[in-house]
Design a protein around this motif. Structure first.
Motif, PDB file in Angstrom:
ATOM      1  N   SER A 187     -25.271 -20.134  36.184  1.00 26.39           N
ATOM      2  CA  SER A 187     -26.163 -21.287  36.118  1.00 26.39           C
ATOM      3  C   SER A 187     -27.618 -20.890  35.897  1.00 26.39           C
ATOM      4  O   SER A 187     -28.471 -21.747  35.674  1.00 26.39           O
ATOM      5  N   TYR A 188     -27.911 -19.580  35.929  1.00 26.52           N
ATOM      6  CA  TYR A 188     -29.314 -19.131  35.863  1.00 26.52           C
ATOM      7  C   TYR A 188     -30.011 -19.582  34.586  1.00 26.52           C
ATOM      8  O   TYR A 188     -31.193 -19.900  34.598  1.00 26.52           O
ATOM      9  N   GLY A 189     -29.319 -19.620  33.455  1.00 22.56           N
ATOM     10  CA  GLY A 189     -29.970 -19.892  32.178  1.00 22.56           C
ATOM     11  C   GLY A 189     -30.153 -21.358  31.859  1.00 22.56           C
ATOM     12  O   GLY A 189     -30.655 -21.705  30.781  1.00 22.56           O
ATOM     13  N   GLN A 190     -29.763 -22.243  32.754  1.00 24.53           N
ATOM     14  CA  GLN A 190     -29.873 -23.675  32.485  1.00 24.53           C
ATOM     15  C   GLN A 190     -31.324 -24.148  32.655  1.00 24.53           C
ATOM     16  O   GLN A 190     -31.999 -23.772  33.598  1.00 24.53           O
ATOM     17  N   PHE A 191     -31.775 -24.962  31.743  1.00 26.61           N
ATOM     18  CA  PHE A 191     -33.098 -25.589  31.847  1.00 26.61           C
ATOM     19  C   PHE A 191     -33.058 -26.866  31.011  1.00 26.61           C
ATOM     20  O   PHE A 191     -32.108 -27.098  30.251  1.00 26.61           O
ATOM     21  N   ASP A 192     -34.077 -27.689  31.144  1.00 30.67           N
ATOM     22  CA  ASP A 192     -34.096 -29.001  30.493  1.00 30.67           C
ATOM     23  C   ASP A 192     -34.688 -28.886  29.091  1.00 30.67           C
ATOM     24  O   ASP A 192     -35.870 -29.156  28.871  1.00 30.67           O
ATOM     25  N   MET A 193     -33.849 -28.466  28.140  1.00 30.11           N
ATOM     26  CA  MET A 193     -34.336 -28.277  26.777  1.00 30.11           C
ATOM     27  C   MET A 193     -34.809 -29.588  26.155  1.00 30.11           C
ATOM     28  O   MET A 193     -35.821 -29.619  25.437  1.00 30.11           O
ATOM     29  N   GLU A 194     -34.083 -30.679  26.427  1.00 29.77           N
ATOM     30  CA  GLU A 194     -34.466 -31.961  25.831  1.00 29.77           C
ATOM     31  C   GLU A 194     -35.874 -32.366  26.245  1.00 29.77           C
ATOM     32  O   GLU A 194     -36.643 -32.895  25.444  1.00 29.77           O
ATOM     33  N   ARG A 195     -36.208 -32.089  27.502  1.00 29.42           N
ATOM     34  CA  ARG A 195     -37.557 -32.394  27.973  1.00 29.42           C
ATOM     35  C   ARG A 195     -38.589 -31.534  27.245  1.00 29.42           C
ATOM     36  O   ARG A 195     -39.651 -32.026  26.831  1.00 29.42           O
ATOM     37  N   ILE A 196     -38.279 -30.257  27.073  1.00 30.36           N
ATOM     38  CA  ILE A 196     -39.215 -29.367  26.384  1.00 30.36           C
ATOM     39  C   ILE A 196     -39.422 -29.816  24.943  1.00 30.36           C
ATOM     40  O   ILE A 196     -40.557 -29.837  24.441  1.00 30.36           O
ATOM     41  N   LEU A 197     -38.348 -30.206  24.265  1.00 34.40           N
ATOM     42  CA  LEU A 197     -38.487 -30.680  22.890  1.00 34.40           C
ATOM     43  C   LEU A 197     -39.370 -31.929  22.819  1.00 34.40           C
ATOM     44  O   LEU A 197     -40.135 -32.107  21.870  1.00 34.40           O
ATOM     45  N   ARG A 198     -39.267 -32.768  23.832  1.00 36.69           N
ATOM     46  CA  ARG A 198     -40.060 -34.001  23.850  1.00 36.69           C
ATOM     47  C   ARG A 198     -41.549 -33.729  24.021  1.00 36.69           C
ATOM     48  O   ARG A 198     -42.391 -34.500  23.553  1.00 36.69           O
ATOM     49  N   VAL A 199     -41.900 -32.656  24.712  1.00 34.55           N
ATOM     50  CA  VAL A 199     -43.316 -32.396  25.016  1.00 34.55           C
ATOM     51  C   VAL A 199     -43.917 -31.318  24.122  1.00 34.55           C
ATOM     52  O   VAL A 199     -45.049 -30.898  24.329  1.00 34.55           O
ATOM     53  N   MET A 200     -43.179 -30.874  23.114  1.00 28.19           N
ATOM     54  CA  MET A 200     -43.733 -29.918  22.159  1.00 28.19           C
ATOM     55  C   MET A 200     -44.727 -30.624  21.239  1.00 28.19           C
ATOM     56  O   MET A 200     -44.476 -31.733  20.773  1.00 28.19           O
ATOM     57  N   ARG A 201     -45.845 -29.971  20.976  1.00 22.91           N
ATOM     58  CA  ARG A 201     -46.856 -30.526  20.085  1.00 22.91           C
ATOM     59  C   ARG A 201     -47.274 -29.448  19.079  1.00 22.91           C
ATOM     60  O   ARG A 201     -47.630 -28.326  19.469  1.00 22.91           O
ATOM     61  N   PRO A 202     -47.247 -29.778  17.785  1.00 25.35           N
ATOM     62  CA  PRO A 202     -47.669 -28.789  16.790  1.00 25.35           C
ATOM     63  C   PRO A 202     -49.183 -28.710  16.680  1.00 25.35           C
ATOM     64  O   PRO A 202     -49.881 -29.726  16.758  1.00 25.35           O
TER      65      PRO A 202
END
Length: 431
Positions: A187-202
């Motif tokens: 379970s160590y590698g689990q994280f909220d990728m969807e949240r990170i994608l939502r807050v990415m800014r170019p």
């Protein structure tokens, strides 16, 4: 319609256990996936020898490459309406994501270290030289293969494209953490990728993170840290890598010294001769190397025979904590004792340090591009200056040193005095 703009009649999907679906819309991407060079990645394990520790870790570079492509596709969907994103870079970004691991050899990093190879250089060669991949990329437009190769090389003019593929928080790392965690069952590698994608800014040069997403990034950083120490640096996996490395060293040594193999290792000769042509390299994959290991179990050379049997049958070395810088005299004495009982320490007494392995944890500076948070004011702040959690592990080097040895050979030593000395020096209690 130009080839670069050609879309499939219907979206093709790969069912994926990590991302649910990998969606392909572009004819170029679909054609690249069908090339022999990309299909070869099905035959190369993503995690090398880790399957000998975590039995589920049988996934391939093919899985991972599709996953990285899918994450990049989603990132582009999220940012394509923003001013800092150049829509003309979409296809080069997707191709670079798909092809970024094309040059990996069998067993990846162990293989590279022994033969002084660089998978990124081979990736660029596959893209730039006479291959099916090159032929497809060249159809997109003049200079397109060179563009993709520059993204892999991190020298592409548009730094934003490079940062999506390769940075401290990129599609490559996000996919392999989630995928490796899934297949190893941890379970160590689990994280909220969807949240990170939502807050990415170019921005002009890189992807930054909206400040409200800081805690999701903290979770990602800690997931990376835990995966390195619980999975990637696992001492049993490293034992297998030590044996694998010594097999390659021994086979190369025997070839250079005129040893007559019962069956000539034709596919490996260019490696032994330090003259690797691209077509020779593309014939190498995990099954090809396994085939030679199986045959070498029958070789007359006792060291090659033994090491291959150990690897194939999972008879791995034992290990103890050992810091060579502190315990140099102990190691030298152990080598003397091994030689006295005709156990070659070059192959059977091996120091391995996790800090030497080509994985890394998040650290700002040292030539790496840090992760920046975009504050409500528009100001950008480096993550560790705003996060107490990340600051606690930033810039701190953690090392782990092990000494590996074959317990069966030590047990079989007939001279009990020498055997006891060895066990005492190893500080190993034999049960």
């Amino acid at each position: 319609m130009a080839y670069k703009d050609e879309q499939l009649h219907e979206v093709k999907v790969f069912k994926d256990p990590v991302h649910r679906y990998v969606r392909v819309e572009d004819q170029v991407i679909w054609d690249l996936i069908a090339t022999p060079e990309f299909q070869r990645l099905r035959r190369i394990k993503q995690l090398g020898t880790t399957y000998l520790t975590f039995h589920g870790a049988e996934h391939s570079r093919f899985n991972h490459s599709l996953g990285v492509y899918e994450i990049v596709r989603r990132i582009i969907k999220k940012i394509e309406h923003r001013e800092d994103w150049n829509k003309d870079e979409r296809l080069v970004c997707l191709c670079a994501a798909l092809l970024h691991d094309l040059g990996h050899g069998p067993f990846s990093h162990s293989f590279e270290k022994v033969f002084s190879l660089d998978h990124e250089q081979f990736t660029q060669r596959i893209i730039l030289e006479h291959t099916n991949v090159h032929t497809i990329l060249r159809q997109v437009e003049d200079g397109f293969p060179e563009k993709v190769a520059k993204v892999i090389d991190k020298t592409y003019e548009d730094k934003l494209v490079v940062s999506i593929i390769s940075s401290q928080i990129d599609a490559d790392r996000m996919d392999y953490l989630l995928r490796d965690a899934y297949y190893t069952g941890v379970s160590y590698g689990q994280f909220d990728m969807e949240r990170i994608l939502r807050v990415m800014r170019p921005t002009k040069d890189e992807i930054v993170i909206k400040s409200t997403g800081m805690h999701a990034v903290e979770d990602y950083i800690m997931s990376r840290y835990q995966m390195y120490w619980q999975v990637y640096f696992h001492p049993v996996t490293r034992s297998a890598e030590v044996i694998l490395t010594k097999i390659f060293h021994r086979a190369k040594y025997l070839y250079e010294n005129g040893y007559k193999f019962q069956m000539e290792p034709t596919l490996l000769l260019s490696l032994f001769q330090n003259d690797v042509e691209l077509q020779d390299y593309l014939q190498l994959d995990d099954p090809a190397v396994y085939f030679y290991f199986q045959r070498w179990k029958e070789e007359t050379d006792p060291i090659l025979n033994d090491l291959c049997s150990r690897f194939i049958d999972r008879k791995l070395f034992k290990y103890v904590e050992f810091n060579h810088e502190i315990e140099r005299d102990t190691y030298d004495r152990l080598c003397e004792l091994f030689e006295m009982v005709q156990i070659d320490p070059n192959y059977y007494l091996v120091i391995d340090s996790s800090s030497d392995l080509p994985y890394d944890v998040y650290r700002s500076g040292e030539g790496r591009i840090p992760i920046y948070l975009q504050m409500p004011s528009g100001e950008e702040k480096e993550l560790s200056t705003h996060s107490v959690i990340v600051d606690a592990i930033t810039g701190k080097t953690r090392e782990d040193h092990k000494l590996y040895f074959p317990i069966e050979k030590i047990r079989s030593i007939e001279d009990h005095a020498i055997k006891e000395q060895i066990f005492k020096l190893l500080n190993f209690r034999d049960h």
